[in-house]
Design a protein around this motif. Structure first.
Motif, PDB file in Angstrom:
ATOM      1  N   ALA A 101       0.837  -1.207   0.000  1.00 22.75           N
ATOM      2  CA  ALA A 101       0.000   0.000   0.000  1.00 22.75           C
ATOM      3  C   ALA A 101       0.870   1.253   0.000  1.00 22.75           C
ATOM      4  O   ALA A 101       0.571   2.231  -0.694  1.00 22.75           O
ATOM      5  CB  ALA A 101      -0.923  -0.009   1.206  1.00 22.75           C
ATOM      6  N   ALA A 102       1.953   1.246   0.759  1.00 25.37           N
ATOM      7  CA  ALA A 102       2.849   2.404   0.797  1.00 25.37           C
ATOM      8  C   ALA A 102       3.558   2.597  -0.537  1.00 25.37           C
ATOM      9  O   ALA A 102       3.805   3.727  -0.962  1.00 25.37           O
ATOM     10  CB  ALA A 102       3.864   2.236   1.921  1.00 25.37           C
ATOM     11  N   SER A 103       3.864   1.505  -1.222  1.00 18.16           N
ATOM     12  CA  SER A 103       4.574   1.613  -2.491  1.00 18.16           C
ATOM     13  C   SER A 103       3.714   2.240  -3.588  1.00 18.16           C
ATOM     14  O   SER A 103       4.238   2.763  -4.568  1.00 18.16           O
ATOM     15  CB  SER A 103       5.089   0.244  -2.945  1.00 18.16           C
ATOM     16  N   ARG A 159      -4.096  -5.665  -5.735  1.00 19.19           N
ATOM     17  CA  ARG A 159      -5.220  -6.210  -6.504  1.00 19.19           C
ATOM     18  C   ARG A 159      -5.227  -7.738  -6.451  1.00 19.19           C
ATOM     19  O   ARG A 159      -6.272  -8.360  -6.246  1.00 19.19           O
ATOM     20  CB  ARG A 159      -5.164  -5.748  -7.954  1.00 19.19           C
ATOM     21  N   ALA A 160      -4.054  -8.345  -6.603  1.00 17.49           N
ATOM     22  CA  ALA A 160      -3.966  -9.803  -6.553  1.00 17.49           C
ATOM     23  C   ALA A 160      -4.375 -10.316  -5.172  1.00 17.49           C
ATOM     24  O   ALA A 160      -5.099 -11.318  -5.068  1.00 17.49           O
ATOM     25  CB  ALA A 160      -2.545 -10.257  -6.889  1.00 17.49           C
ATOM     26  N   ALA A 191      -8.301 -12.834  -1.551  1.00 17.79           N
ATOM     27  CA  ALA A 191      -9.090 -12.750  -0.316  1.00 17.79           C
ATOM     28  C   ALA A 191     -10.581 -12.881  -0.611  1.00 17.79           C
ATOM     29  O   ALA A 191     -11.331 -13.457   0.179  1.00 17.79           O
ATOM     30  CB  ALA A 191      -8.804 -11.438   0.403  1.00 17.79           C
ATOM     31  N   GLY A 192     -11.030 -12.364  -1.744  1.00 17.38           N
ATOM     32  CA  GLY A 192     -12.441 -12.477  -2.107  1.00 17.38           C
ATOM     33  C   GLY A 192     -12.831 -13.872  -2.551  1.00 17.38           C
ATOM     34  O   GLY A 192     -13.981 -14.295  -2.390  1.00 17.38           O
ATOM     35  N   ALA A 193     -11.874 -14.608  -3.097  1.00 13.29           N
ATOM     36  CA  ALA A 193     -12.169 -15.952  -3.594  1.00 13.29           C
ATOM     37  C   ALA A 193     -12.233 -16.988  -2.478  1.00 13.29           C
ATOM     38  O   ALA A 193     -12.912 -18.007  -2.612  1.00 13.29           O
ATOM     39  CB  ALA A 193     -11.116 -16.366  -4.618  1.00 13.29           C
ATOM     40  N   VAL A 194     -11.555 -16.737  -1.383  1.00 11.47           N
ATOM     41  CA  VAL A 194     -11.502 -17.719  -0.294  1.00 11.47           C
ATOM     42  C   VAL A 194     -12.897 -18.036   0.259  1.00 11.47           C
ATOM     43  O   VAL A 194     -13.267 -19.212   0.349  1.00 11.47           O
ATOM     44  CB  VAL A 194     -10.532 -17.266   0.817  1.00 11.47           C
TER      45      VAL A 194
END
Length: 67
Positions: free
Chosen positions: A10-12, A29-30, A35-38
Motif C-alpha cells: 500500500a505504501a509503495s 489487486r492480486a 481474499a475475495g475468492a476464499v
C-alpha cells in the motif's frame, strides 16, 4: 500476504518511482482477488454454488458506492 507485506504494498503505491507504484497496485489487486475468492471456495465446499453466492453478495458495495 501478511499485514506487513500488505502495508508495504500500500505504501509503495504512492512511491515516486513509476515502476514501483503500479507494482504495488498489482500486488494489492492480486491479494484482494485472492481474499475475495476464499469465502466463495469455502461455501462451494458446503454445497452452495458460486453463482448463488455471487447473486446474494455480489451486488454489495462498500460504503454504498457503485463500481
Amino acid at each position: 500476504m501478511d499485514v506487513r507485506q500488505s502495508t508495504r504494498a500500500a505504501a509503495s503505491v504512492a512511491d515516486d518511482d513509476p515502476l514501483v507504484g503500479p507494482a504495488g497496485v498489482a500486488r494489492l489487486r492480486a491479494e484482494t482477488e485472492h481474499a475475495g475468492a476464499v469465502p466463495v471456495r469455502r461455501t462451494c465446499r458446503l454445497g452452495v454454488t458460486e453463482q448463488a453466492v455471487h447473486k446474494k453478495h455480489g451486488a454489495r458495495r462498500p460504503f454504498g458506492g457503485r463500481s
